[in-house]
Structure formats: C-alpha cells, structure tokens
Design an enzyme around this catalytic site. Structure first.
Site, short mmCIF file in Angstrom:
data_model
loop_
_atom_site.label_atom_id
_atom_site.label_comp_id
_atom_site.label_asym_id
_atom_site.label_seq_id
_atom_site.Cartn_x
_atom_site.Cartn_y
_atom_site.Cartn_z
N LYS A 196 44.38 46.26 -2.40
CA LYS A 196 44.95 46.25 -1.05
C LYS A 196 46.17 47.16 -1.05
CE LYS A 196 46.88 43.21 2.50
NZ LYS A 196 47.22 41.81 2.86
N LYS A 255 40.85 47.63 0.62
CA LYS A 255 41.44 47.63 1.95
C LYS A 255 42.56 48.66 2.01
CE LYS A 255 43.77 44.51 5.21
NZ LYS A 255 44.35 43.16 5.42
#
Length: 332
Positions: A196, A255
């Site tokens: 992320k 992400k």
C-alpha cells in the site's frame, strides 16, 4: 516472417478476437468498497466520487442484495463513526456493538453467501486521522498491532469471512493470524494490504470517511509516509508481500491500481496466493470527472482499466466501478 505470418488475421472480427482473447472479466472478479454511516434511511453522495454514497445500515443491506444479484460476491466495508467516538486508542474499533460489527452481522444475515471483508485500521476511529496509536510524535507500531488484533477478532466474531488489514504496520499479519486462531477463528482469512503506497490517489476516500491526518496540539505526523510505502520503490513491494505470505496472509493486495501495474505483475510473480488490486477512489474520480466533461467515455475507459488490472495479474479487483461494470458485463 512476413508475409507468412500476419498478426491481423487474429483481429479480423469480434468473433475471432473473442476466441483468442487472453484475459476476460466477470462480475465475480470484483469487490465493491462500501461506506457505512450511522442512522436510518441515510444516503449521502461523496462529492468527489459521483455515484458513490455513504449509506446507513438499512440501505447498505439493500445495496448488498443488488450487488449479489448482478454477480458480485465480495464487499469491502468501511465505516464513518461519530467524532465523539474517536480517540487515540481506537477502542471503538472493537466494540462488539459498534457500527462495523453490526454491519457485518446484518450483511451476513441478509445475504449469507456474500463474502464480507471489513477494513482493519484505526484511522476511522482515530482523533488524529492516523492508522494507529500516536506516541512520541509517531504512529507506534506494536501497540497499534495489539489494537488491530482486538479489532480483527471482533470482526470475526461478528461473522466476517476475511479481515483486511490496511494499516501497513510491521508484523501485523502474524499477530492477526495468531490472535484469530487463539480465539477459534481458524477459518477466517486475512487479505493483507501488503503493498500500500503513500499515494495522492486516496483523496476522495478520505473525504468519504474523514480519515485524513489532522492538525493537533500534540505532535503527530503530517502524512502517512512513515508506514505507507514510497511510490519510488519496487523491490520493497515484493519484500512486503512475501513477508505477509510467510506470516499467514491468504491474499495480498497492491494499492493503488492503474499507476502500479508493474508492481501488480511483480507481486503476482513472487507469491503463490491470490493478488487483489485496489482500483482506488482517485482513479475512479478522474474517470468520472473527465466523462462528465465529455473528454472520455466512462464505460470504455472503465472496462479498459479493469481489464488491464486483470491482465497484469489481479485475481480480485476492489473497485468503485464494480456494480457498473457487472451490469455492463451482464448485458453482453
């Protein structure tokens, strides 16, 4: 080898193209992120995300049923809690009668086959807007992990199929696996946000949950860069994903999505578990904004981006376009 080989032979018409197409999409490839708010009959559009709403629990259940009817089989749940429930410990996150826990129970009762993956992070519950507990001017790793374990166990007790830690604390997957197993939830999976990145693409999401870092009288980090990843890095993503698998993650996530397809492929090649990709709020908002101005075709760009994410190696795509895309696919 031309003229013996002509690549265009396999592109002559749609029937031929469909025969040799290497990648395909179906509604079951998608997970829909949902924002849940307190109250009844509440449906508030997120200004920076046209078509995406914060819904109260009653309307959330209606939407879940509609999602299931069009073929979507997973939802990722986020809650917007009242300001008076926020503090530095995040203790509301494991309240057995909290908004998240009640939402999980209600979804599983109304639509038992829908896979529910609640978000595990403290930012919606933090008075500072950070993903963990603030100590000595930074997010303290180990006390945050202990809080996340309590949060995840409460989600499992409410009926979650997977927990989805998005916090990026070190070692949290191992501690979550140990905590879930010790509490008897050996079949509750972990979908870890492994890679992320500290991305500017999250802005509309933070509008939806009011989860951006906040100014404070105490010293707190101004952003999330001490725990989310530097977007200049590639090898770090592979390392983080491998570590999470070794610690017990059943699925890993990259992400954001479109700007990170090289990372998706690298992670896919490095691990032996399903890879989820989050097509994030900013990516959604850009398409919507351009389409509203007539600069891009919403449906064409939506399907192209989702196909490219799948082609890069995604097993599951978490996207705000999930319902739109499923409806379009069902018409074909």
């Amino acid at each position: 080898m031309f003229p013996l080989h002509r690549g265009r032979r396999l592109r002559t018409n749609e029937s031929i193209r469909s025969l040799v197409r290497e990648t395909s999409l179906s509604p079951s490839d998608f997970m829909f992120p949902m924002f849940v708010a307190e109250g009844e009959n509440v449906k508030i559009e997120v200004a920076s995300m046209p078509g995406i709403f914060r819904r109260s629990l009653d309307l959330t259940i209606e939407e879940v049923k509609e999602l299931y009817a069009v073929g979507i089989r997973a939802v990722n749940i986020y809650v917007k809690v009242s300001e008076d429930l926020k503090d530095n410990t995040g203790k509301e996150a494991w309240n057995p009668d909290g908004l998240m826990q009640n939402t999980i129970r209600a979804i599983k009762k109304a639509c038992p086959e829908m896979i529910v993956m609640p978000d595990v992070a403290l930012d919606p519950y933090s008075v500072y807007g950070h993903d963990g507990i603030i100590a000595d001017g930074d997010v303290e790793n180990d006390s945050t992990v202990a809080a996340l374990v309590q949060m995840a166990v409460s989600h499992a007790a409410a009926g979650a199929d997977f927990v989805a830690p998005s916090d990026m604390m070190d070692g949290r997957v191992l501690r979550l696996r140990e905590g879930l197993d010790a509490a008897g939830f050996i079949n509750v999976g972990i979908m870890s946000y492994s890679a992320k990145y500290a991305s500017a693409f999250y802005g509309p999401f933070r509008d939806a949950l009011d989860s951006a870092p906040k100014k404070s009288d105490v010293i707190v980090p101004k952003d999330k860069k001490t725990y989310q990843m530097d977007y200049a890095n590639r090898l770090e993503a592979i390392k983080e994903a491998i570590w999470d698998v070794e610690e017990g993650a059943d699925m890993v996530m990259v992400k954001p999505g479109i700007a990170y397809l090289d990372i998706v492929r690298e992670v896919k090649n490095a691990v032996n578990v399903p890879v989820t990709v989050f097509h994030v709020s900013g990516e959604y908002a850009m398409i919507k904004a351009a389409a509203e101005r007539g600069w891009l075709n919403n449906d064409q760009i939506m399907m192209e981006q989702l196909m490219c994410i799948k082609r890069a190696g995604a097993t599951l795509i978490s996207t705000y376009f999930a319902k739109e895309a499923a409806i379009l696919l069902n018409k074909k």
